[in-house]
Scaffold this motif. Sequence first.
Motif, PDB file in Angstrom:
ATOM      1  N   ILE A  61       0.916  -1.118  -0.030  1.00 39.43           N
ATOM      2  CA  ILE A  61       0.094  -0.014  -0.003  1.00 39.43           C
ATOM      3  C   ILE A  61       0.660   1.277  -0.001  1.00 39.43           C
ATOM      4  O   ILE A  61       0.680   2.168  -0.774  1.00 39.43           O
ATOM      5  N   TYR A  62       1.865   1.300   0.681  1.00 41.95           N
ATOM      6  CA  TYR A  62       2.922   2.488   0.813  1.00 41.95           C
ATOM      7  C   TYR A  62       3.566   2.676  -0.348  1.00 41.95           C
ATOM      8  O   TYR A  62       3.594   3.813  -0.997  1.00 41.95           O
ATOM      9  N   THR A  63       3.983   1.595  -0.996  1.00 45.28           N
ATOM     10  CA  THR A  63       4.706   1.608  -2.311  1.00 45.28           C
ATOM     11  C   THR A  63       3.764   2.095  -3.439  1.00 45.28           C
ATOM     12  O   THR A  63       4.137   3.190  -4.268  1.00 45.28           O
ATOM     13  N   ALA A  64       2.635   1.689  -3.472  1.00 41.66           N
ATOM     14  CA  ALA A  64       1.803   1.947  -4.514  1.00 41.66           C
ATOM     15  C   ALA A  64       1.482   3.576  -4.552  1.00 41.66           C
ATOM     16  O   ALA A  64       1.140   4.257  -5.251  1.00 41.66           O
ATOM     17  N   ALA A  65       1.009   3.809  -3.296  1.00 43.46           N
ATOM     18  CA  ALA A  65       0.693   5.123  -3.033  1.00 43.46           C
ATOM     19  C   ALA A  65       1.735   6.267  -3.199  1.00 43.46           C
ATOM     20  O   ALA A  65       1.161   7.200  -3.731  1.00 43.46           O
ATOM     21  N   LYS A  66       3.029   5.981  -3.307  1.00 44.80           N
ATOM     22  CA  LYS A  66       4.153   6.670  -3.452  1.00 44.80           C
ATOM     23  C   LYS A  66       4.314   6.690  -4.884  1.00 44.80           C
ATOM     24  O   LYS A  66       4.819   7.893  -5.518  1.00 44.80           O
ATOM     25  N   VAL A  67       4.259   5.522  -5.440  1.00 42.34           N
ATOM     26  CA  VAL A  67       4.518   5.368  -6.978  1.00 42.34           C
ATOM     27  C   VAL A  67       3.712   5.989  -7.998  1.00 42.34           C
ATOM     28  O   VAL A  67       3.670   6.779  -8.771  1.00 42.34           O
ATOM     29  N   LYS A  68       2.248   5.939  -7.508  1.00 38.36           N
ATOM     30  CA  LYS A  68       1.140   6.475  -8.086  1.00 38.36           C
ATOM     31  C   LYS A  68       0.607   5.989  -9.587  1.00 38.36           C
ATOM     32  O   LYS A  68      -0.023   6.894 -10.219  1.00 38.36           O
ATOM     33  N   GLU A  69       1.414   4.968  -9.805  1.00 39.67           N
ATOM     34  CA  GLU A  69       1.012   4.247 -11.187  1.00 39.67           C
ATOM     35  C   GLU A  69       1.301   2.770 -10.947  1.00 39.67           C
ATOM     36  O   GLU A  69       2.206   2.450 -10.405  1.00 39.67           O
ATOM     37  N   LYS A  70       0.698   2.007 -11.674  1.00 39.63           N
ATOM     38  CA  LYS A  70       0.569   0.524 -11.932  1.00 39.63           C
ATOM     39  C   LYS A  70       0.989  -0.032 -10.590  1.00 39.63           C
ATOM     40  O   LYS A  70       1.812  -0.775 -10.099  1.00 39.63           O
ATOM     41  N   GLY A  71      -0.098   0.095  -9.632  1.00 37.82           N
ATOM     42  CA  GLY A  71       0.153  -0.118  -8.258  1.00 37.82           C
ATOM     43  C   GLY A  71      -0.047  -1.790  -8.110  1.00 37.82           C
ATOM     44  O   GLY A  71       0.782  -2.309  -7.155  1.00 37.82           O
ATOM     45  N   TRP A  72      -0.317  -2.376  -9.125  1.00 35.68           N
ATOM     46  CA  TRP A  72      -0.628  -3.846  -8.982  1.00 35.68           C
ATOM     47  C   TRP A  72       0.630  -4.441  -9.244  1.00 35.68           C
ATOM     48  O   TRP A  72       1.160  -5.430  -8.579  1.00 35.68           O
ATOM     49  N   ILE A  73       1.697  -3.799 -10.165  1.00 36.10           N
ATOM     50  CA  ILE A  73       2.948  -4.343 -10.415  1.00 36.10           C
ATOM     51  C   ILE A  73       3.776  -4.153  -9.003  1.00 36.10           C
ATOM     52  O   ILE A  73       4.780  -4.860  -8.679  1.00 36.10           O
ATOM     53  N   SER A  74       4.066  -2.810  -8.539  1.00 31.62           N
ATOM     54  CA  SER A  74       4.836  -2.504  -7.668  1.00 31.62           C
ATOM     55  C   SER A  74       4.545  -3.121  -6.355  1.00 31.62           C
ATOM     56  O   SER A  74       5.517  -3.890  -5.736  1.00 31.62           O
ATOM     57  N   GLY A  75       3.045  -3.608  -6.087  1.00 31.10           N
ATOM     58  CA  GLY A  75       2.716  -4.454  -4.933  1.00 31.10           C
ATOM     59  C   GLY A  75       3.068  -5.651  -5.244  1.00 31.10           C
ATOM     60  O   GLY A  75       3.699  -6.274  -4.106  1.00 31.10           O
ATOM     61  N   GLY A  76       3.118  -6.246  -6.357  1.00 38.17           N
ATOM     62  CA  GLY A  76       3.246  -7.526  -6.594  1.00 38.17           C
ATOM     63  C   GLY A  76       5.012  -7.755  -6.479  1.00 38.17           C
ATOM     64  O   GLY A  76       5.452  -8.915  -6.052  1.00 38.17           O
ATOM     65  N   ILE A  77       5.766  -6.715  -6.828  1.00 37.76           N
ATOM     66  CA  ILE A  77       7.237  -6.743  -6.726  1.00 37.76           C
ATOM     67  C   ILE A  77       7.602  -6.728  -5.120  1.00 37.76           C
ATOM     68  O   ILE A  77       8.496  -7.408  -4.743  1.00 37.76           O
ATOM     69  N   VAL A  78       6.777  -5.892  -4.321  1.00 32.44           N
ATOM     70  CA  VAL A  78       6.927  -5.949  -2.989  1.00 32.44           C
ATOM     71  C   VAL A  78       6.782  -7.273  -2.535  1.00 32.44           C
ATOM     72  O   VAL A  78       7.436  -7.811  -1.788  1.00 32.44           O
ATOM     73  N   GLY A  79       5.677  -7.940  -2.574  1.00 30.82           N
ATOM     74  CA  GLY A  79       5.261  -9.143  -2.011  1.00 30.82           C
ATOM     75  C   GLY A  79       6.445 -10.267  -2.436  1.00 30.82           C
ATOM     76  O   GLY A  79       6.854 -11.064  -1.520  1.00 30.82           O
ATOM     77  N   ILE A  80       6.997 -10.250  -3.877  1.00 28.46           N
ATOM     78  CA  ILE A  80       7.794 -11.312  -4.155  1.00 28.46           C
ATOM     79  C   ILE A  80       8.873 -11.034  -3.656  1.00 28.46           C
ATOM     80  O   ILE A  80       9.874 -11.726  -3.052  1.00 28.46           O
ATOM     81  N   ALA A  81       9.446  -9.756  -3.547  1.00 22.50           N
ATOM     82  CA  ALA A  81      10.743  -9.334  -2.917  1.00 22.50           C
ATOM     83  C   ALA A  81      10.791  -9.807  -1.398  1.00 22.50           C
ATOM     84  O   ALA A  81      11.808 -10.340  -0.706  1.00 22.50           O
ATOM     85  N   TYR A  82       9.865  -9.461  -0.794  1.00 18.80           N
ATOM     86  CA  TYR A  82       9.721  -9.609   0.627  1.00 18.80           C
ATOM     87  C   TYR A  82       9.870 -11.258   0.797  1.00 18.80           C
ATOM     88  O   TYR A  82      10.766 -11.587   1.610  1.00 18.80           O
ATOM     89  N   TYR A  83       9.255 -12.128   0.168  1.00 16.56           N
ATOM     90  CA  TYR A  83       9.326 -13.542   0.122  1.00 16.56           C
ATOM     91  C   TYR A  83      10.767 -14.085  -0.090  1.00 16.56           C
ATOM     92  O   TYR A  83      11.125 -14.929   0.600  1.00 16.56           O
TER      93      TYR A  83
END
Length: 125
Positions: A61-83
């Motif tokens: 949520i934080y990343t997508a709110a800051k990037v302001k575009e393609k939130g699903w991609i940035s959120g997916g990247i955060v999820g995969i990178a986290y794991y």
Amino acid sequence: MKVKNWNKGIYLLKGLVLSYIITCILILFSSVLLTYSSLSEMKMPLLNTITMLISITVGSIYTAAKVKEKGWISGGIVGIAYYIILIALNMIFLRPLVFDIFSASKIILSSVIGVIGGIIGINLS
């Protein structure tokens, strides 16, 4: 206003750091709960999964709110990178990697939760 690529990377890193800070806080809370309550240790895997999901969601949520575009991609990247970072830490400190259906389901769950968090973050901004 769109964010430059350099800033996108910085926001992704900040989202990951935020996720791990939340993970540390929630694991500390779980440990206190386990120590001072009648909660059995059999519930720890469930608490760890819930901690992971909350952390990925907030970071996405934080990343997508800051990037302001393609939130699903940035959120997916955060999820995969986290794991992936979690797997690397596990390999360094605990045991070798065993890729089974449990690991596969966790990485799929991490990416899906990251995507959902990214969608929520883009809609909040």
